[in-house]
Design a protein around this motif. Sequence first.
Motif, PDB file in Angstrom:
ATOM      1  N   VAL A   1      54.713  28.736  52.137  1.00 46.56           N
ATOM      2  CA  VAL A   1      54.210  29.454  50.961  1.00 46.56           C
ATOM      3  C   VAL A   1      53.918  30.909  51.325  1.00 46.56           C
TER       4      VAL A   1
ATOM      5  N   VAL B   1      59.287  31.154  46.633  1.00 46.80           N
ATOM      6  CA  VAL B   1      58.168  30.572  47.383  1.00 46.80           C
ATOM      7  C   VAL B   1      58.313  29.052  47.465  1.00 46.80           C
ATOM      8  N   GLY B   2      58.682  28.420  46.350  1.00 42.90           N
ATOM      9  CA  GLY B   2      58.820  26.969  46.344  1.00 42.90           C
ATOM     10  C   GLY B   2      59.929  26.479  47.245  1.00 42.90           C
TER      11      GLY B   2
ATOM     12  N   ASP C   1      59.830  36.941  49.135  1.00 47.92           N
ATOM     13  CA  ASP C   1      60.045  37.363  47.754  1.00 47.92           C
ATOM     14  C   ASP C   1      59.800  38.859  47.588  1.00 47.92           C
TER      15      ASP C   1
ATOM     16  N   TRP D   1      58.311  36.488  37.674  1.00 43.88           N
ATOM     17  CA  TRP D   1      57.440  35.377  38.081  1.00 43.88           C
ATOM     18  C   TRP D   1      58.268  34.122  38.359  1.00 43.88           C
ATOM     19  N   MET D   2      59.352  33.920  37.615  1.00 46.44           N
ATOM     20  CA  MET D   2      60.222  32.777  37.858  1.00 46.44           C
ATOM     21  C   MET D   2      60.925  32.909  39.208  1.00 46.44           C
TER      22      MET D   2
ATOM     23  N   TRP E   1      56.172  34.119  50.073  1.00 43.91           N
ATOM     24  CA  TRP E   1      55.614  35.235  49.319  1.00 43.91           C
ATOM     25  C   TRP E   1      56.104  36.558  49.904  1.00 43.91           C
TER      26      TRP E   1
ATOM     27  N   ARG F   1      59.764  34.556  41.768  1.00 41.60           N
ATOM     28  CA  ARG F   1      58.740  34.369  42.808  1.00 41.60           C
ATOM     29  C   ARG F   1      58.435  32.891  43.025  1.00 41.60           C
ATOM     30  N   VAL F   2      58.290  32.159  41.945  1.00 42.81           N
ATOM     31  CA  VAL F   2      58.025  30.726  42.063  1.00 42.81           C
ATOM     32  C   VAL F   2      59.172  30.021  42.763  1.00 42.81           C
ATOM     33  N   ALA F   3      60.415  30.386  42.414  1.00 48.11           N
ATOM     34  CA  ALA F   3      61.581  29.753  43.019  1.00 48.11           C
ATOM     35  C   ALA F   3      61.670  30.060  44.507  1.00 48.11           C
TER      36      ALA F   3
END
Length: 242
Positions: free
Chosen positions: A12, A75-76, A19, A68-69, A16, A71-73
């Motif tokens: 994670v 990081v995930g 990203d 934000w999408m 970050w 970043r989520v992708a």
Amino acid sequence: MIVIALFAAAGVAVGWWVDAAVAKLAREPFERPRQFEHDADNDSDSDSAPPEPPEPKPLPLALTSRAWMRRVAVVGVTAGLFAAAAARYDGHGIAPAVVAAYMALLVACAATDAISFRVPNAFTYPAILFALAVGMVAPGADRLSTLTGGLGLGFGFLVMAVLTRGGLGMGDVKMAAFAGFALGLLFGLVAMFVTALAGGAIALTLLVTRMRGRRDPIPYGPFIAIGVAYVLLAQGTSFLEL
């Protein structure tokens, strides 16, 4: 389970950072002033006003409203791959950390290419040097396979880039060289086979669903990342066979 959880948490944090680097490097082609040439007649005519520079290309949604999408992708996926590396390589010394680093570099290259159709040298050069160094000094490493893998896959992609006249970029060539150094020759070839399958299947899906036209560019870096990540988790590296 504790080790896997720790690697996921580290993923994670690293994700970050990845990203942030992806967002910065993917933005550069859209913000860089584009060069343009004046017509020879205009240059010689002092009364003519110089032409206006072309308008910059709009930023992709992944860098604006849908950041934000992205970043989520990023990081995930990074956290998931870190956890998978810990699970597959647990008990093999520093191998989980090395493979996790490979995964972070793959995510960085793939994400930047998917957004801006470029694989930055800022990612590929450190990746190549790191994989080469590991393949040369890690206990149990097959140095010959490491060298032939990196040089062979890099040269093979270079030939394809020349023959396709832009179908593959130099970033793809460098990613292939990184894959060869990280996986060795045999595993590297397996990764390229998986890459071709993934690329063909996804490209066909995009064409059938009309999300892409026949002449629209499709980034190849994500497919290379898929092939390499699969082999890393399923078969091993140039210094350790699972």
